[in-house]
Design a protein around this motif. Structure first.
Motif, short mmCIF file in Angstrom:
data_model
loop_
_atom_site.label_atom_id
_atom_site.label_comp_id
_atom_site.label_asym_id
_atom_site.label_seq_id
_atom_site.Cartn_x
_atom_site.Cartn_y
_atom_site.Cartn_z
N VAL A 6 0.78 -1.24 0.19
CA VAL A 6 -0.01 0.15 0.03
C VAL A 6 0.95 1.31 -0.05
N TYR A 7 1.88 1.28 0.53
CA TYR A 7 2.96 2.32 0.58
C TYR A 7 3.33 2.76 -0.98
N VAL A 8 3.60 1.76 -1.76
CA VAL A 8 4.03 1.94 -3.12
C VAL A 8 2.78 2.76 -3.72
N PHE A 9 1.47 2.16 -3.43
CA PHE A 9 0.54 3.09 -3.97
C PHE A 9 0.39 4.46 -3.50
N ILE A 10 0.37 4.73 -2.18
CA ILE A 10 0.60 5.89 -1.69
C ILE A 10 1.43 7.13 -2.26
N ILE A 11 3.05 6.38 -2.29
CA ILE A 11 3.77 7.14 -2.76
C ILE A 11 3.28 7.77 -4.17
N LEU A 12 3.20 6.72 -5.11
CA LEU A 12 3.06 6.92 -6.43
C LEU A 12 1.78 7.93 -6.79
N HIS A 13 0.62 7.70 -5.86
CA HIS A 13 -0.39 8.57 -6.11
C HIS A 13 -0.01 10.12 -5.49
N LYS A 30 -7.65 24.84 -8.77
CA LYS A 30 -7.06 23.55 -8.77
C LYS A 30 -6.17 23.16 -7.68
N THR A 31 -5.56 24.20 -7.01
CA THR A 31 -4.67 23.80 -5.87
C THR A 31 -5.38 23.17 -4.73
N ALA A 32 -6.72 23.67 -4.68
CA ALA A 32 -7.70 23.45 -3.40
C ALA A 32 -8.46 22.12 -3.65
N PHE A 33 -8.46 21.95 -5.16
CA PHE A 33 -9.23 20.57 -5.58
C PHE A 33 -8.24 19.79 -5.50
N LEU A 34 -6.95 19.55 -5.73
CA LEU A 34 -5.99 18.78 -5.65
C LEU A 34 -5.56 18.44 -4.06
N THR A 35 -5.48 19.39 -3.35
CA THR A 35 -5.46 19.25 -1.82
C THR A 35 -6.45 18.45 -1.25
N ILE A 36 -7.74 18.61 -1.69
CA ILE A 36 -8.91 18.03 -1.18
C ILE A 36 -8.74 16.57 -1.61
N ILE A 37 -8.46 16.32 -2.87
CA ILE A 37 -8.46 14.93 -3.32
C ILE A 37 -7.15 14.22 -2.52
N SER A 38 -6.07 14.92 -2.28
CA SER A 38 -4.94 14.37 -1.61
C SER A 38 -5.56 13.81 -0.05
N VAL A 40 -8.62 12.99 0.66
CA VAL A 40 -9.39 11.92 0.60
C VAL A 40 -8.93 10.64 0.45
N LEU A 41 -7.82 10.73 -0.74
CA LEU A 41 -6.89 9.59 -0.88
C LEU A 41 -6.52 9.11 0.35
N SER A 42 -5.61 9.86 1.08
CA SER A 42 -5.02 9.47 2.17
C SER A 42 -5.96 8.83 3.16
N TYR A 43 -7.03 9.61 3.42
CA TYR A 43 -8.00 8.72 4.41
C TYR A 43 -8.36 7.49 3.99
N PHE A 44 -8.76 7.20 2.61
CA PHE A 44 -9.05 5.92 2.18
C PHE A 44 -7.85 5.18 2.30
N TYR A 45 -6.80 5.39 2.07
CA TYR A 45 -5.44 4.53 2.04
C TYR A 45 -5.41 3.94 3.66
N LEU A 46 -5.69 5.02 4.65
CA LEU A 46 -5.59 4.59 6.04
C LEU A 46 -6.56 3.49 6.48
N LEU A 160 -5.82 -1.86 -10.84
CA LEU A 160 -5.06 -2.42 -11.94
C LEU A 160 -4.52 -1.03 -12.83
N GLY A 161 -5.26 -0.06 -12.70
CA GLY A 161 -4.86 1.13 -13.47
C GLY A 161 -3.89 1.81 -12.98
N SER A 162 -4.06 1.66 -11.35
CA SER A 162 -2.94 2.39 -10.35
C SER A 162 -1.55 1.65 -10.61
N VAL A 163 -1.63 0.30 -10.98
CA VAL A 163 -0.49 -0.61 -10.95
C VAL A 163 -0.07 -0.23 -12.13
#
Length: 178
Positions: A6-13, A30-38, A40-46, A160-163
């Motif tokens: 999972v750390y490989v995915f976190i680092i890549l994303h 765009k900066t605010a949008f990407l920060t929010i995505i980051s 949310v992504l971190s939350y779901f990874y955890l 699969l797309g992330s890989v």
């Protein structure tokens, strides 16, 4: 070798999002949008249940080969027959979905369909900066990442797309640095 895939995915994303943030640093929306995505992504990874470590085993060598085959065939359809990347990947993914039907008693064959489809995502790489050698290298790396991430992010879409993205990014980075 034990690693938390999972750390490989976190680092890549997060690297991808970081580059996007850097390129759009002047655009506050765009900066605010990407920060929010980051976030949310971190939350779901955890929350994804990544506590199990997995061991890399060479039993998945055939998955790497089928990932390479999916990538090369998709790239071939784009170059030779001038198909769009999406159509070429869809055709190879569809063909790969029938692999388990060859012998329904073999669980081994069920693992090959995702490998072919992951390779198809790698093969969608633009012919502008790719070649067969690049696709083979990227699909090999993606195949290794696929094996490493067997028990990671189960039930989460986009694995699969992330890989495939990881394979292409890592090979692109290595070639850029050389």
């Amino acid at each position: 070798m034990k690693i938390r895939a999972v750390y490989v995915f976190i680092i890549l994303h997060l690297t991808f999002i970081g580059v996007a943030l850097y390129e759009n640093s002047g655009d506050y929306f765009k900066t605010a949008f990407l920060t929010i995505i980051s976030g949310v992504l971190s939350y779901f990874y955890l929350r994804s249940g990544h506590k199990n470590r997995i061991a890399f085993k060479w039993q998945g060598f055939s998955e790497i080969l089928f990932c390479i085959a999916g990538g090369v065939l998709t790239y071939f359809l784009q170059i030779k027959y001038n198909l769009s990347a999406v159509l070429a990947a869809a055709l190879i993914g569809l063909a790969g979905s029938f692999i388990p039907d060859l012998d329904r008693n073999r669980d081994f064959l069920k693992k090959l369909s995702p490998a072919v489809y992951c390779g198809a995502f790698v093969g969608m790489t633009s012919s502008y900066f790719a070649s067969y050698t690049f696709v083979i290298l990227a699909a090999t790396v993606a195949g290794v990442l696929l094996i490493m991430s067997k028990n990671t992010l189960l039930g989460m879409g986009g694995k699969l797309g992330s890989v495939a993205f990881g394979g292409v990014v890592l090979v692109s980075t290595i070639l850029y640095l050389l």
